[in-house]
Design a protein around this motif. Sequence first.
Motif, PDB file in Angstrom:
ATOM      1  N   ARG A  24      45.582  18.094  54.847  1.00  0.00           N
ATOM      2  CA  ARG A  24      45.341  19.584  54.517  1.00  0.00           C
ATOM      3  C   ARG A  24      44.290  20.278  55.404  1.00  0.00           C
ATOM      4  NH1 ARG A  24      46.199  21.514  49.125  1.00  0.00           N
ATOM      5  NH2 ARG A  24      47.294  20.032  47.788  1.00  0.00           N
ATOM      6  N   THR A  25      44.115  21.372  55.972  1.00  0.00           N
ATOM      7  CA  THR A  25      43.203  21.831  56.671  1.00  0.00           C
ATOM      8  C   THR A  25      41.996  22.006  55.689  1.00  0.00           C
ATOM      9  OG1 THR A  25      43.751  24.069  56.277  1.00  0.00           O
ATOM     10  CG2 THR A  25      44.798  23.078  58.001  1.00  0.00           C
ATOM     11  N   PHE A  26      40.778  22.346  56.313  1.00  0.00           N
ATOM     12  CA  PHE A  26      39.529  22.280  55.411  1.00  0.00           C
ATOM     13  C   PHE A  26      39.801  23.631  54.518  1.00  0.00           C
ATOM     14  CE2 PHE A  26      39.027  25.541  58.973  1.00  0.00           C
ATOM     15  CZ  PHE A  26      38.320  26.670  58.274  1.00  0.00           C
ATOM     16  N   LYS A  27      40.527  24.635  54.815  1.00  0.00           N
ATOM     17  CA  LYS A  27      40.792  25.788  53.854  1.00  0.00           C
ATOM     18  C   LYS A  27      41.326  25.399  52.548  1.00  0.00           C
ATOM     19  CE  LYS A  27      42.646  28.272  57.046  1.00  0.00           C
ATOM     20  NZ  LYS A  27      43.563  29.479  57.681  1.00  0.00           N
ATOM     21  N   ASP A  28      42.302  24.549  52.318  1.00  0.00           N
ATOM     22  CA  ASP A  28      42.836  24.115  51.336  1.00  0.00           C
ATOM     23  C   ASP A  28      42.435  22.735  50.865  1.00  0.00           C
ATOM     24  OD1 ASP A  28      46.417  23.662  51.939  1.00  0.00           O
ATOM     25  OD2 ASP A  28      44.607  23.044  52.994  1.00  0.00           O
ATOM     26  N   ARG A  29      41.565  22.116  51.467  1.00  0.00           N
ATOM     27  CA  ARG A  29      41.195  20.936  50.898  1.00  0.00           C
ATOM     28  C   ARG A  29      40.287  20.943  50.093  1.00  0.00           C
ATOM     29  NH1 ARG A  29      38.582  17.627  55.581  1.00  0.00           N
ATOM     30  NH2 ARG A  29      40.894  17.802  56.746  1.00  0.00           N
ATOM     31  N   LYS A  30      40.170  20.220  48.891  1.00  0.00           N
ATOM     32  CA  LYS A  30      39.040  20.386  48.014  1.00  0.00           C
ATOM     33  C   LYS A  30      38.287  19.280  47.848  1.00  0.00           C
ATOM     34  CE  LYS A  30      41.731  21.902  44.635  1.00  0.00           C
ATOM     35  NZ  LYS A  30      42.489  22.186  43.420  1.00  0.00           N
ATOM     36  N   ARG A  31      36.813  19.466  47.604  1.00  0.00           N
ATOM     37  CA  ARG A  31      35.919  18.229  47.363  1.00  0.00           C
ATOM     38  C   ARG A  31      35.920  17.999  46.198  1.00  0.00           C
ATOM     39  NH1 ARG A  31      30.275  18.174  50.741  1.00  0.00           N
ATOM     40  NH2 ARG A  31      31.956  18.488  52.367  1.00  0.00           N
ATOM     41  N   ILE A  32      36.287  16.815  45.727  1.00  0.00           N
ATOM     42  CA  ILE A  32      36.380  16.493  44.203  1.00  0.00           C
ATOM     43  C   ILE A  32      35.582  15.509  43.627  1.00  0.00           C
ATOM     44  CG2 ILE A  32      38.122  16.204  42.487  1.00  0.00           C
ATOM     45  CD1 ILE A  32      40.307  17.320  43.941  1.00  0.00           C
ATOM     46  N   LEU A  33      34.842  15.575  42.707  1.00  0.00           N
ATOM     47  CA  LEU A  33      33.998  14.377  42.360  1.00  0.00           C
ATOM     48  C   LEU A  33      34.642  13.848  40.864  1.00  0.00           C
ATOM     49  CD1 LEU A  33      31.351  12.796  41.562  1.00  0.00           C
ATOM     50  CD2 LEU A  33      30.282  14.998  40.497  1.00  0.00           C
ATOM     51  N   ILE A  34      34.852  12.706  40.945  1.00  0.00           N
ATOM     52  CA  ILE A  34      35.381  11.803  39.751  1.00  0.00           C
ATOM     53  C   ILE A  34      34.382  10.920  39.007  1.00  0.00           C
ATOM     54  CG2 ILE A  34      37.192  10.547  38.673  1.00  0.00           C
ATOM     55  CD1 ILE A  34      38.899  11.226  40.994  1.00  0.00           C
ATOM     56  N   THR A  35      33.734  11.303  38.189  1.00  0.00           N
ATOM     57  CA  THR A  35      32.782  10.409  37.307  1.00  0.00           C
ATOM     58  C   THR A  35      33.556   9.383  36.708  1.00  0.00           C
ATOM     59  OG1 THR A  35      32.440  11.586  35.269  1.00  0.00           O
ATOM     60  CG2 THR A  35      30.987  12.275  37.212  1.00  0.00           C
ATOM     61  N   GLY A  36      33.142   8.090  36.857  1.00  0.00           N
ATOM     62  CA  GLY A  36      33.788   7.053  36.200  1.00  0.00           C
ATOM     63  C   GLY A  36      35.388   6.599  37.091  1.00  0.00           C
ATOM     64  N   GLY A  37      35.274   7.046  38.130  1.00  0.00           N
ATOM     65  CA  GLY A  37      36.425   6.792  39.166  1.00  0.00           C
ATOM     66  C   GLY A  37      36.722   5.496  39.475  1.00  0.00           C
ATOM     67  N   ALA A  38      35.926   4.553  39.231  1.00  0.00           N
ATOM     68  CA  ALA A  38      36.204   3.100  39.566  1.00  0.00           C
ATOM     69  C   ALA A  38      36.918   2.410  38.357  1.00  0.00           C
ATOM     70  CB  ALA A  38      35.107   2.377  40.004  1.00  0.00           C
ATOM     71  N   GLY A  39      36.819   3.288  37.218  1.00  0.00           N
ATOM     72  CA  GLY A  39      37.517   2.704  36.169  1.00  0.00           C
ATOM     73  C   GLY A  39      39.004   2.865  36.057  1.00  0.00           C
ATOM     74  N   PHE A  40      39.871   2.489  34.756  1.00  0.00           N
ATOM     75  CA  PHE A  40      41.115   2.505  34.323  1.00  0.00           C
ATOM     76  C   PHE A  40      41.877   3.874  34.938  1.00  0.00           C
ATOM     77  CE2 PHE A  40      44.159   3.146  31.101  1.00  0.00           C
ATOM     78  CZ  PHE A  40      45.322   2.743  31.814  1.00  0.00           C
ATOM     79  N   VAL A  41      41.514   4.931  34.227  1.00  0.00           N
ATOM     80  CA  VAL A  41      42.025   6.076  34.442  1.00  0.00           C
ATOM     81  C   VAL A  41      41.732   6.721  35.811  1.00  0.00           C
ATOM     82  CG1 VAL A  41      42.239   8.399  33.584  1.00  0.00           C
ATOM     83  CG2 VAL A  41      42.428   6.571  31.993  1.00  0.00           C
ATOM     84  N   GLY A  42      40.150   6.725  35.716  1.00  0.00           N
ATOM     85  CA  GLY A  42      39.582   7.438  37.133  1.00  0.00           C
ATOM     86  C   GLY A  42      40.221   6.841  38.383  1.00  0.00           C
ATOM     87  N   SER A  43      40.412   5.594  38.543  1.00  0.00           N
ATOM     88  CA  SER A  43      41.025   5.039  39.650  1.00  0.00           C
ATOM     89  C   SER A  43      42.433   5.576  40.027  1.00  0.00           C
ATOM     90  CB  SER A  43      41.126   3.622  39.577  1.00  0.00           C
ATOM     91  OG  SER A  43      42.037   2.975  38.881  1.00  0.00           O
ATOM     92  N   HIS A  44      43.263   5.825  38.866  1.00  0.00           N
ATOM     93  CA  HIS A  44      44.557   6.212  39.333  1.00  0.00           C
ATOM     94  C   HIS A  44      44.642   8.010  39.641  1.00  0.00           C
ATOM     95  CE1 HIS A  44      47.124   2.813  38.023  1.00  0.00           C
ATOM     96  NE2 HIS A  44      46.132   2.625  37.120  1.00  0.00           N
ATOM     97  N   LEU A  45      43.485   8.397  39.092  1.00  0.00           N
ATOM     98  CA  LEU A  45      43.379   9.737  39.680  1.00  0.00           C
ATOM     99  C   LEU A  45      42.937  10.058  41.007  1.00  0.00           C
ATOM    100  CD1 LEU A  45      43.011  12.718  38.640  1.00  0.00           C
ATOM    101  CD2 LEU A  45      40.805  12.224  37.679  1.00  0.00           C
TER     102      LEU A  45
END
Length: 416
Positions: free
Chosen positions: A87-108
Amino acid sequence: MFVRFSTSFLLSVVVYSVYCLDTTELSEPPGEHDSQTSCKIKDEMKGGIKQLELEEAQEKIRLLEDRLEELASRIPSHQAYPQIKFRTFKDRKRILITGGAGFVGSHLVDKLMLDGHEVIVVDNYFTGRRRNVEQWLGHENFELLHHDIVAPLYLEVDEIYHLASPASPPHYMYNPVKTIKTNTVGTVNMLGLAKRVKARILIGSTSEVYGDPEVHPQPESYWGHVNPIGPRACYDEGKRVAETLAYAYEKQSNVSVRVARIFNTYGPRMHTNDGRVVSNFIIQALQGDPLTIYGNGEQTRSFQYVSDLVNGLVALMEGDYSQPINIGNPDERSILTFANSIKEMVGGDSSIEHLPPVEDDPQRRRPLIDLAKKVLNWEPTIPLEKGLEKTVEYFRRELGRKKHSERNLGDIEFNP
Ligand code: NAD
Ligand code: UDP
Ligand code: UDP
């Protein structure tokens, strides 16, 4: 190079020397026949020693290869990352996932990385693990921050999936005060962050907001039946306050919020000792231990596979609907039936053992998902048996794991 010889090798050298001493110094001068025999024996001895040296060297090479594999697997640039969408910078989002090293978070994390976005994971590793996201460590679109969301956090992001919170009853009851702080103070911090940077935030809520429900199946309009001072209250009330906070920030500060009421979810990367029914039963069955049912086993749950949940969360984040929404699979089973299905699937001869019921255990749980079907065009697609097969396979691998270099790379659920 300094070479260490094994005991068996040294022993052979000693035997050979004694033999030489024996044949050359102590015996009578050899005749022609004796000399031929002695040469033959000497050759055999030499051959034996060469063979031992070869085995020694092979063993050393094997150990060095293992070590090399281990070291190479620790260098991030050595690993090939899964192919991701550009994706170019125009349609690439910067996304924060809290708890992202957990079960659900890591699949997200997997789904959003494959889709070409920049992903920042914030996790305090209470129940999460670096191992769950190791497939992305070192990737230019990925960042992993060791941080506890009860403390403020200043970042620049476009979206926040707020999933940080222990989720299994033994984990959230382990330190109830911390569970409340994570879901209240931690949620205030994430809403404050969303407000400051004008990011949309999705709150990972739960079916536990319905408590031990008196309405069945549970629609989003049901207000719930929660004991505010029981053992589950730290989680149930914590999540209820998190929802209240979300709508207070929406109303007062125009924060764009989404609230997912997540129902029981299972799949690879569940914590091996999180005490939830899916991991408990599978591990017990794999190890030939009795399957422990709390109470008579007539209580019900409806289990959704993790990729279905993640697809639902992304659809909710991207859609226009901002009220709470159930994300779950309506396929309802009693815990006793579930235990028998696991026994059958895993094989072995585990028995079933009934333990005392747990306090405030919800007796029936099934989501009504008409709303999700209508406004998100989403519904679960993975049947229980198929999802369980993958989960059993995952736990089988985890239990058999012997080395750090045995990686988690084989269980990415999504295509780029
Ligand atoms: P999990 O325990 O695997 O993941 C939670 C993650 O949050 C872990 O990585 C943990 O280390 C992290 N965390 C906890 N407290 C934190 C803090 N104070 N600061 C930073 N990180 C913190 O659980 P999960 O099953 O992946 O659940 C994820 C979310 O989904 C949770 O909010 C949970 O309430 C919700 N949920 C899950 C289920 C389910 O069946 N899995 C059902 C309903 C709701
Ligand atoms: N906060 C944060 N990151 C930010 C902005 C805010 O962690 O980028 C925290 C901060 O600690 C604050 C909380 O979020 O206490 C709530 O923020 P809000 O703006 O609502 O409240 P205030 O700062 O006015 O107390
Ligand atoms: N349960 C059980 N044996 C176990 C673990 C759980 O019988 O080893 C039961 C538990 O009492 C509950 C259901 O399984 O009725 C689901 O429990 P879990 O902890 O997975 O999640 P909950 O839905 O209660 O949050």
